[in-house]
Structure formats: C-alpha cells, structure tokens
Design an enzyme around this catalytic site. Structure first.
Site, PDB file in Angstrom:
ATOM      1  N   GLU A 125       0.872  -1.183   0.000  1.00 40.24           N
ATOM      2  CA  GLU A 125       0.000   0.000   0.000  1.00 40.24           C
ATOM      3  C   GLU A 125       0.905   1.227   0.000  1.00 40.24           C
ATOM      4  OE1 GLU A 125      -3.773   1.943   2.487  1.00 40.24           O
ATOM      5  OE2 GLU A 125      -2.223   0.854   3.587  1.00 40.24           O
TER       6      GLU A 125
ATOM      7  N   GLU B  67       4.942   4.550   4.033  1.00 37.53           N
ATOM      8  CA  GLU B  67       4.526   5.873   4.516  1.00 37.53           C
ATOM      9  C   GLU B  67       5.789   6.663   4.847  1.00 37.53           C
ATOM     10  OE1 GLU B  67       1.461   7.445   4.872  1.00 37.53           O
ATOM     11  OE2 GLU B  67       2.823   9.092   5.407  1.00 37.53           O
TER      12      GLU B  67
ATOM     13  N   ASP C 230      -3.335  11.633  -1.661  1.00 34.21           N
ATOM     14  CA  ASP C 230      -3.397  13.096  -1.757  1.00 34.21           C
ATOM     15  C   ASP C 230      -3.861  13.480  -3.160  1.00 34.21           C
ATOM     16  OD1 ASP C 230      -2.799  15.863  -1.959  1.00 34.21           O
ATOM     17  OD2 ASP C 230      -1.235  15.645  -0.444  1.00 34.21           O
TER      18      ASP C 230
ATOM     19  N   THR D 203     -10.393   2.297   5.533  1.00 33.91           N
ATOM     20  CA  THR D 203      -9.325   3.137   6.050  1.00 33.91           C
ATOM     21  C   THR D 203      -9.942   4.133   7.028  1.00 33.91           C
ATOM     22  OG1 THR D 203      -9.442   5.007   4.537  1.00 33.91           O
ATOM     23  CG2 THR D 203      -8.347   3.013   3.716  1.00 33.91           C
ATOM     24  N   GLU D 204      -9.085   4.851   7.738  1.00 35.79           N
ATOM     25  CA  GLU D 204      -9.571   5.884   8.657  1.00 35.79           C
ATOM     26  C   GLU D 204     -10.368   6.956   7.895  1.00 35.79           C
ATOM     27  OE1 GLU D 204      -6.480   4.733   8.529  1.00 35.79           O
ATOM     28  OE2 GLU D 204      -5.850   4.129  10.540  1.00 35.79           O
TER      29      GLU D 204
END
Lengths: 213, 213
Positions: free
Chosen positions: A44, A69, A119, A192-193
């Site tokens: 991911e 990340e 994003d 996801t959050e």
C-alpha cells in the site's frame, strides 16, 4: 493528513525493526527472505495510520503486506496499530518515499498495489505527484508481476476522474468500478480511517480495480 | 419512459417525411445525399423526446444529427421539438430499433454516437440489452469511422459502472470522465429531459467520452 510533531516517534520506530524495516534496500529482490515464505506481496503506497494494511494482513494471512509511509508522525500510528493487532507476521512497514519504490523493489517483487485516499494534488502543476500519474504507473509496473492490478479507493471525485483517464491512457484495463462503494459494501472491504470518516458523512467512496495488460 | 398511447402519432409522423425519414434503408452509405452536404454525422441512439438532439443541431449547424427512437408515442415529441426549433436542416429522426443500426448505416457512415440516459436494464439476464454491452459496441464500431468516440451520459450509477468496465474490456480508451457533470457544467452541455429532472433533485449526472482504438 495533518502532521503533528511527535518527538518520541523516531525512537519508537527505531525500537521496532521487526515491523518498520530499517534497511529495505538490502531486501530488493529478496523479500521472500524477510517474510520467510514465498507468498504474494501486496503493498500500500501511502499507508497513513495503517488501519487498512493491518486489517488486510489479519484478514489474509497467506498474503504478505507492506505499508509504505514517509512521515514519522504518521507511520508511528501505523506501527501502534500493527502492535495492537498482535504484530501480524505477514505485515511490514516502510518509512520511505513512494517515489523511490524502485530502490527497494525490482520487477516481479510485488503482486498488487493498493492506493487509498491518496493526496489529490488538485492543482494541475502538481499532477505529476498524484499516485495515479503516468510516472507512478510506470514505477508500479516496473516492480509488479505481469498483469498485476492496482486497487484504488478515494472520496475525491477529481482524483478519481483523473485516475480513470490516466489508467486508461496507460493501456490499463478497468476491471471493476464502484461509484458508491458503501451502497453494496463488499463483505471483505477493509475501511481506512478516511473512509470511515467520509462515508459517515454520506459522501460516496469511489473504487476501481485496474489491471496492467 | 412511460409510454402513453397517442392514436394521432402515426399520422403526424407520416406527414413529416422531411424530418422522420420514411425509407432509411435506401440511404445506407448515402447519407450525404439526404443532408446535401458531407458534414460529419452524429447519431443519438434512444433519442427520447429529442431535446438533446435538437439542441445539438441548433448549436452545431455544421454537423448533421440523427436521433433514433423506436416508439411512436415518444418520437412524436422529438418531432414536435424539431418543428418548434424551426426544423433545423441538419436534423433527422429515425423511427427504428437501435439494434438494427446496421440496416441503415455502413462502416464510415457515422462519426460519433451519443447515448443519453439509456435504459439501465438492471437485471443481469438483460445485460445484452444495455446500449453499452459488447454487442452494441461492436455494432457502433461497424458503422463508425475509425477512432470515433461514444459520448454517454446517465444518472444511473449501476449502468455507468457497467459501461466503464464494458468499454474498457472492449479495448476502448476512456478519454474523459465526469462523476458529477453539473458541478463544473461544460458551457456547451445540452441537457436532456431526464438530465433536467434528475439534476434538479441533486442527483449526480455521470458522463464519459470513450474512443475506439
């Protein structure tokens, strides 16, 4: 995502090399050794706080997962999530820039790419930074097996429209599309959050599965 | 669309052969003669009450338009619309079944196909009737010039999702997508009757331009 300064983050990350891999360059072409099996590897790109990748790792023990990340202050939450989930043996995190994937993976190392709530970079002059820009699709293809898929979810309409066009222009096949994922929620959907937050507001979640051909 | 019985419709249609073409088979390969020019020909399959095709004909006098609609009781409204618009010389209507296009057009006769708010045929066993089913895409390709486009609008999420997948599987290129057309309404957008109704309710209108390659 709003970044908070977390001075303790770096130390906490460094104290968990079994999850946040300290030397990923050394594993290029050899990820089987890290996981000690030859299961498929799904990554991911932009894993955020890690709810998705941790949930996937728990749901699918015979697939290896790596969440990527860049930011200390964000990946530290993904690390906490992973530990809280019992440190699944098939889950790792990489604190690197998604644009540098080719430093850590070579052709055929990866079997699938997940992109979730990336994003949107709405300004046209920032289009190259979008994770579905042609440049990124090339990058993914260079580390994926042949005919691999990208699975992409977002609440951002503009980014989704752009991504469909970009993937199609790249020659990818649109295999599946949902323009309101939560209307007919797939049983195995891991949220996801962001997805929890936006869908709670009634906003549609867009999803596509696209295949390199 | 709800069909109302209109006993006067057939007579009215027959009295306007200059708009509703009585012998379209005879024009196959010879549409230039009907329009008395060699302008591009765009057709709308399932033209309904004709607001879109009439608006397009008025907006673009150097393109020829044909609206195709099977039902007397519906095409009669398109005919009324055309007459009310001053019978644009670049507009014709065909009272035929869209599945029979190959009877009236041959390869290279048509430059673009418009599909607007087509019947979604939501049941899987009726998928072949959807105007973006592979069978229809083949049919369109067989009468279109090379690299022609289909422009498709709908409010039906399921049909739109299906159509993106079907077009991609057919090898078409997704050139443009809008998942909420009226947010950034294109200046030249001509609304259909359905589009006015659904967008007034705040429902998103989906639109795609897809190209045969």
């Amino acid at each position: 995502m709003r970044l908070r300064h977390k001075p303790w983050a770096e130390e906490f990350i460094n104290s968990h090399p079994e999850i946040v891999i300290p030397n990923p360059e050394a594993l290029k072409g050899n990820w089987d050794k890290e996981f000690k099996n030859d299961h498929p590897l799904h990554i991911e790109v932009g894993t955020g706080k890690g709810q998705f990748i941790t949930g996937m790792a728990k749901q699918n023990p015979h697939i290896n997962y790596i969440g990527i990340e860049l930011y200390d202050s964000v990946i530290v939450s993904a690390l906490e999530n992973a530990i809280a989930a019992g440190s699944p043996p098939n889950l790792r995190l990489l604190k690197v820039n998604g644009a540098d994937l080719a430093k850590y993976f070579e052709k055929n190392d990866v079997d699938r790419v997940y992109l979730n709530f990336s994003d949107p970079w709405p300004k046209i002059r920032h289009a190259k930074r979008r994770l579905t820009h042609e440049g990124f699709l090339e990058l993914y293809e260079s580390i994926l097996v042949d005919n691999a898929e990208i699975h992409f979810k977002t609440d951002n309409r503009g980014l989704f429209e752009y991504s469909l066009i970009s993937m199609s222009a790249y020659g990818m096949l649109i295999k599946d599309v949902s323009l309101d994922l939560h209307v007919n929620m797939p049983e195995d959907n891991i949220m996801t959050e962001y997805e929890e937050k936006f869908s709670a507001k009634g906003q549609p979640i867009y999803r596509v599965e696209a295949k390199f051909v």
